[in-house]
Design a protein around this motif. Structure first.
Motif, PDB file in Angstrom:
ATOM      1  N   TRP A 106       1.294  -1.385   0.085  1.00  0.00           N
ATOM      2  CA  TRP A 106      -0.035  -0.193   0.155  1.00  0.00           C
ATOM      3  C   TRP A 106       1.205   1.012  -0.035  1.00  0.00           C
ATOM      4  O   TRP A 106       2.313   1.170   0.732  1.00  0.00           O
ATOM      5  N   ARG A 107       0.848   2.359  -0.824  1.00  0.00           N
ATOM      6  CA  ARG A 107       1.431   3.413  -0.860  1.00  0.00           C
ATOM      7  C   ARG A 107       0.856   4.211  -0.222  1.00  0.00           C
ATOM      8  O   ARG A 107       0.733   5.351  -0.226  1.00  0.00           O
ATOM      9  N   SER A 108       0.031   4.710  -2.286  1.00  0.00           N
ATOM     10  CA  SER A 108      -0.829   5.866  -2.000  1.00  0.00           C
ATOM     11  C   SER A 108      -2.056   5.451  -3.086  1.00  0.00           C
ATOM     12  O   SER A 108      -2.430   4.345  -4.210  1.00  0.00           O
ATOM     13  N   THR A 109      -2.653   6.766  -3.370  1.00  0.00           N
ATOM     14  CA  THR A 109      -3.935   6.469  -4.040  1.00  0.00           C
ATOM     15  C   THR A 109      -3.476   6.422  -5.706  1.00  0.00           C
ATOM     16  O   THR A 109      -4.375   6.188  -6.563  1.00  0.00           O
ATOM     17  N   HIS A 110      -1.778   7.115  -5.493  1.00  0.00           N
ATOM     18  CA  HIS A 110      -1.557   7.150  -6.653  1.00  0.00           C
ATOM     19  C   HIS A 110      -1.603   5.681  -7.875  1.00  0.00           C
ATOM     20  O   HIS A 110      -1.545   5.333  -8.495  1.00  0.00           O
ATOM     21  N   SER A 111      -1.421   5.091  -6.460  1.00  0.00           N
ATOM     22  CA  SER A 111      -1.231   3.701  -7.238  1.00  0.00           C
ATOM     23  C   SER A 111      -1.593   2.393  -6.092  1.00  0.00           C
ATOM     24  O   SER A 111      -1.236   1.226  -6.529  1.00  0.00           O
TER      25      SER A 111
ATOM     26  N   TYR B  12      10.566   3.593   2.884  1.00  0.00           N
ATOM     27  CA  TYR B  12       9.236   4.004   1.816  1.00  0.00           C
ATOM     28  C   TYR B  12       7.849   4.212   2.452  1.00  0.00           C
ATOM     29  O   TYR B  12       7.355   3.195   2.716  1.00  0.00           O
ATOM     30  N   ALA B  14       4.776   5.481   3.943  1.00  0.00           N
ATOM     31  CA  ALA B  14       3.300   4.978   3.764  1.00  0.00           C
ATOM     32  C   ALA B  14       2.083   6.126   2.966  1.00  0.00           C
ATOM     33  O   ALA B  14       2.418   6.869   4.098  1.00  0.00           O
ATOM     34  N   ARG B  15       1.042   5.394   2.945  1.00  0.00           N
ATOM     35  CA  ARG B  15      -0.289   6.643   3.150  1.00  0.00           C
ATOM     36  C   ARG B  15       0.446   8.228   3.018  1.00  0.00           C
ATOM     37  O   ARG B  15       0.063   8.761   3.635  1.00  0.00           O
ATOM     38  N   VAL B  16       1.117   8.249   1.504  1.00  0.00           N
ATOM     39  CA  VAL B  16       1.346   9.533   1.040  1.00  0.00           C
ATOM     40  C   VAL B  16       1.026   9.775   0.011  1.00  0.00           C
ATOM     41  O   VAL B  16       1.122   8.145  -0.875  1.00  0.00           O
ATOM     42  N   GLU B  17       0.816  11.042  -0.780  1.00  0.00           N
ATOM     43  CA  GLU B  17       0.568  10.490  -2.426  1.00  0.00           C
ATOM     44  C   GLU B  17       2.226  11.102  -3.065  1.00  0.00           C
ATOM     45  O   GLU B  17       2.825  11.819  -2.816  1.00  0.00           O
ATOM     46  N   GLY B  18       2.257   9.845  -3.418  1.00  0.00           N
ATOM     47  CA  GLY B  18       4.227   9.789  -3.948  1.00  0.00           C
ATOM     48  C   GLY B  18       4.659   9.029  -3.442  1.00  0.00           C
ATOM     49  O   GLY B  18       4.666   8.320  -2.654  1.00  0.00           O
ATOM     50  N   GLU B  19       6.240   9.280  -3.742  1.00  0.00           N
ATOM     51  CA  GLU B  19       7.562   8.190  -3.331  1.00  0.00           C
ATOM     52  C   GLU B  19       7.772   9.357  -2.375  1.00  0.00           C
ATOM     53  O   GLU B  19       8.923  10.005  -2.884  1.00  0.00           O
ATOM     54  N   CYS B  65      -1.382  16.111 -11.515  1.00  0.00           N
ATOM     55  CA  CYS B  65      -2.060  15.325 -10.267  1.00  0.00           C
ATOM     56  C   CYS B  65      -3.255  14.308 -10.173  1.00  0.00           C
ATOM     57  O   CYS B  65      -3.956  15.432 -10.340  1.00  0.00           O
ATOM     58  N   GLY B  66      -3.449  13.494  -9.938  1.00  0.00           N
ATOM     59  CA  GLY B  66      -4.751  12.825 -10.071  1.00  0.00           C
ATOM     60  C   GLY B  66      -6.042  13.111  -8.842  1.00  0.00           C
ATOM     61  O   GLY B  66      -6.756  12.525  -8.906  1.00  0.00           O
ATOM     62  N   ILE B  67      -5.398  13.890  -7.917  1.00  0.00           N
ATOM     63  CA  ILE B  67      -6.364  14.144  -7.073  1.00  0.00           C
ATOM     64  C   ILE B  67      -6.436  15.330  -6.613  1.00  0.00           C
ATOM     65  O   ILE B  67      -7.815  15.909  -6.373  1.00  0.00           O
ATOM     66  N   CYS B 416       1.423  15.802  -1.153  1.00  0.00           N
ATOM     67  CA  CYS B 416       1.227  14.740  -2.200  1.00  0.00           C
ATOM     68  C   CYS B 416       2.350  15.377  -2.969  1.00  0.00           C
ATOM     69  O   CYS B 416       2.758  15.991  -3.400  1.00  0.00           O
ATOM     70  N   SER B 418       3.531  13.434  -4.946  1.00  0.00           N
ATOM     71  CA  SER B 418       4.063  13.721  -7.187  1.00  0.00           C
ATOM     72  C   SER B 418       3.766  15.206  -7.359  1.00  0.00           C
ATOM     73  O   SER B 418       4.111  15.316  -8.645  1.00  0.00           O
TER      74      SER B 418
END
Lengths: 170, 431
Positions: A106-111, B12, B14-19, B65-67, B416, B418
């Motif tokens: 589980w990483r993000s809603t983007h993926s 890494y 978790a539960r954030v938008e992007g890396e 951004c998709g969000i 976010c 990304s």
């Protein structure tokens, strides 16, 4: 515990589906038609358009499935392309959410991946007894690439199987 | 690593938008290094835009951004309209607010209930949480879907909408079509009230800090598309002056530029900043709810940003209902304009905070230069400062709990990543 869903509805399931006023079969067709073989889901949707007993949803990302599932479906089918595959056009029929690969955490809603979406849906009791996930191995996911021949053939196979199931309920 | 040195690493997040990743080094009880690393590759959108026509900008930047694509479309059209000397008012302005409300609803609920809430309830992820709290998660998904529906109706589709253009929209809904939203909006409002009460009862870590909050401020409404950029420390500037007061700097450990206020340092943008600076512009019902649930004024505990997100969602429903009730279908979907060259700047309120766009156009409307500063880039330095200040108390916790708390502190900002990765230059200094 692994919960295994039915590959195909049993005869008593078919009877109950016939008699219920609920959505018979809901097919989520996942993918991006501008990305070569990722368009599998959308091609299958086009092949099934107009078919009775089937509600079709073309979605670009698995996360959209969560928005659309109502918990009122008799049978849910998901059609998606599989990446990093070895035999383009090979059709996988998956019926256990637990066994779907979750190598990507589980990483993000983007993926948000399909297994994760289905696991959340299962936790929310949104998945009916009859669930089938079609994974079609793809060859090319390049932008604006055509769908490869083997994959196109697989789309017809998948569409025909779903069509047959829908007609059994009639 | 020496005996007295401890490292907290999250490779890494978790539960954030992007890396992104997190690195904290403590030596002898003293925090010596804090890095919120954004390693997602640069997106290079500003370079992609050069040479493209002005009318392509809203749809290209929406892909960042998709969000929060609406935010990118809004900041870009406002900047371009400034160059063309166009003012969009009446029902078209209202529709812009409505589609922005849709985006706030979906983005806020996605973060609050699928990404942030597991922190407060002690779950690794939303999958685990959904098993024990299915009703809350179902309700949140229902509310989020209403936001998606608004964006789909006005934007043409839920993800990466395509109906926003310079001067207005390509197509506008009929009064009847918009009115169809009303029942869902009423339901969404009620569900949000329930969830606002519920999240207010969560156990919030004790942490308060004298932040510099930055947001837009408009004299007559809660800010979304227009207003001056203000702060609780006296900042009051127009978007044209943004780059005189806000500085972007490159840091070696991140693919996103850090932003700070010249001569002052880090600052916070986003729902908490907006509510603190614009509480008087909320609807009475939202203000009363906040008072009822004991939300402080101002709120300087970043962990309580989850309440701010849900409260802004409630505002978005109230505002959407007003717009639907008062809507009169415009004669044309967009105002006319004449293409001109020049420079235009705009700031609008993305779900995560102010989003700055600046464009230089040639006389025939081609992009000569572009600058985009998303909210996460602005919050990045602030996140690191929070971690640095919180660290001495957090490291007293058992290691696993400490790492958890550090991650939670990052998620307070709904970063976010990304959106934020966009730096263009890289300088290597070797001896």
């Amino acid at each position: 515990m692994t919960r295994v869903y039915h590959v195909r509805p049993t005869s008593s399931d078919l009877n109950s589906m016939r008699n219920s006023g609920r959505v018979k079969i809901r097919v989520f067709c996942v993918g991006n038609p501008q990305r070569g073989d990722d368009g599998v889901g959308h091609i299958v949707a086009d092949l099934l358009t107009g078919e009775e007993n089937i509600v079709l949803d073309k979605v670009r990302t698995p996360a959209e499935i969560l928005d659309k599932l109502t918990g009122e479906e008799e049978c849910v089918i998901v059609v998606d392309a599989m990446e990093k595959a070895t035999t383009p056009g090979k059709v996988h029929r998956l019926t256990s959410i637990e066994n779907l690969s979750t190598k990507t955490p589980w990483r993000s809603t983007h993926s948000l991946t399909l297994p994760e979406v289905l696991k959340i849906a299962e936790s929310l009791s949104l998945i009916p007894k009859n669930l089938l996930v079609y994974g079609v191995e793809g060859a090319s996911f390049e932008y604006m690439a055509p769908v490869s021949e083997d994959v196109m053939r697989a789309c017809y196979v998948v569409a025909e199987e779903i069509r047959r199931l829908a007609r059994q309920i009639l | 690593m020496s005996e007295k040195t401890r490292e907290y690493k999250v490779d890494y997040l978790a539960r954030v938008e992007g890396e992104g990743a997190l690195y904290i080094k403590v030596r002898g009880g003293e925090v010596v290094d804090v890095k919120f690393r954004i390693f997602e590759p640069p997106r290079l959108f500003e370079a992609i835009l050069i040479g493209r026509m002005y009318h392509e900008i809203p749809d290209i930047t929406a892909r960042i951004c998709g969000i929060c694509p609406i935010a990118y479309q809004m900041s870009s059209v406002h900047a371009i309209e400034q160059i063309f000397g166009v003012s969009v008012g009446g029902p078209l302005r209202e529709l812009r607010r409505l589609v922005y409300c849709g985006e706030w609803i979906e983005s806020h609920f996605l973060h609050a209930f699928l990404l942030h809430l597991p922190d407060f309830l002690g779950y690794d992820d939303a999958i685990q949480m959904a098993k024990d709290h299915p009703e809350q998660v179902k309700t949140a998904l229902r509310v989020k879907k209403i936001g998606n529906d608004i964006v789909a109706l006005l934007g043409g589709r839920e993800v990466h909408p395509i109906n926003v253009r310079v001067g207005g929209f390509y197509k506008v809904p009929t009064k009847d079509r918009l009115y169809h939203l009303k029942n869902d909006l009423k339901q969404g409002k009620q569900l949000t009230i329930q969830l606002l009460e519920w999240v207010s009862k969560l156990d919030f870590p004790e942490f308060e800090l004298d932040y510099e909050f930055v947001s837009l401020k408009h004299p007559r409404e809660y800010p979304q598309n227009e207003g001056l950029i203000v702060s609780n420390r006296g900042l009051e500037i127009s978007a044209d002056e943004f780059e005189e007061y806000f500085i972007e700097e490159q840091v070696q450990h991140s693919n996103a530029l850090h932003t700070y206020i010249k001569g002052r340092g880090s600052y916070m943008v986003g729902p908490l900043a907006r509510i603190n600076l614009n509480r008087d512009m909320l609807y009475d019902g939202v203000r009363e709810m906040l008072q009822q649930v004991g939300f402080p004024q101002p709120c300087i505990n970043p962990f309580m940003s989850i309440i701010a997100r849900v409260a802004e969602t409630l505002y978005a429903f109230e505002e959407s209902l007003r717009i639907v009730d008062e809507y009169v279908e415009p004669e044309r979907p967009a105002v006319e304009y004449e293409v001109k060259g020049g420079r235009g700047c705009a700031c609008t309120e993305a779900p995560r905070g102010i989003l700055y766009h600046r464009y230089d156009l040639s006389p025939d409307g081609k992009v000569v230069s572009a600058k985009i500063i998303p909210p996460t880039a602005q919050n990045q330095k602030r996140i690191e400062d929070d971690l640095r200040i919180m660290a001495p108390s957090i490291i007293k916790l058992p290691r696993q709990k400490a790492v958890w708390r550090f991650e939670q502190a990052v998620r307070n900002y709904d970063p976010c990543i990304s959106c934020a990765t966009h730096f263009l230059r890289f300088e290597l200094d070797e001896e």
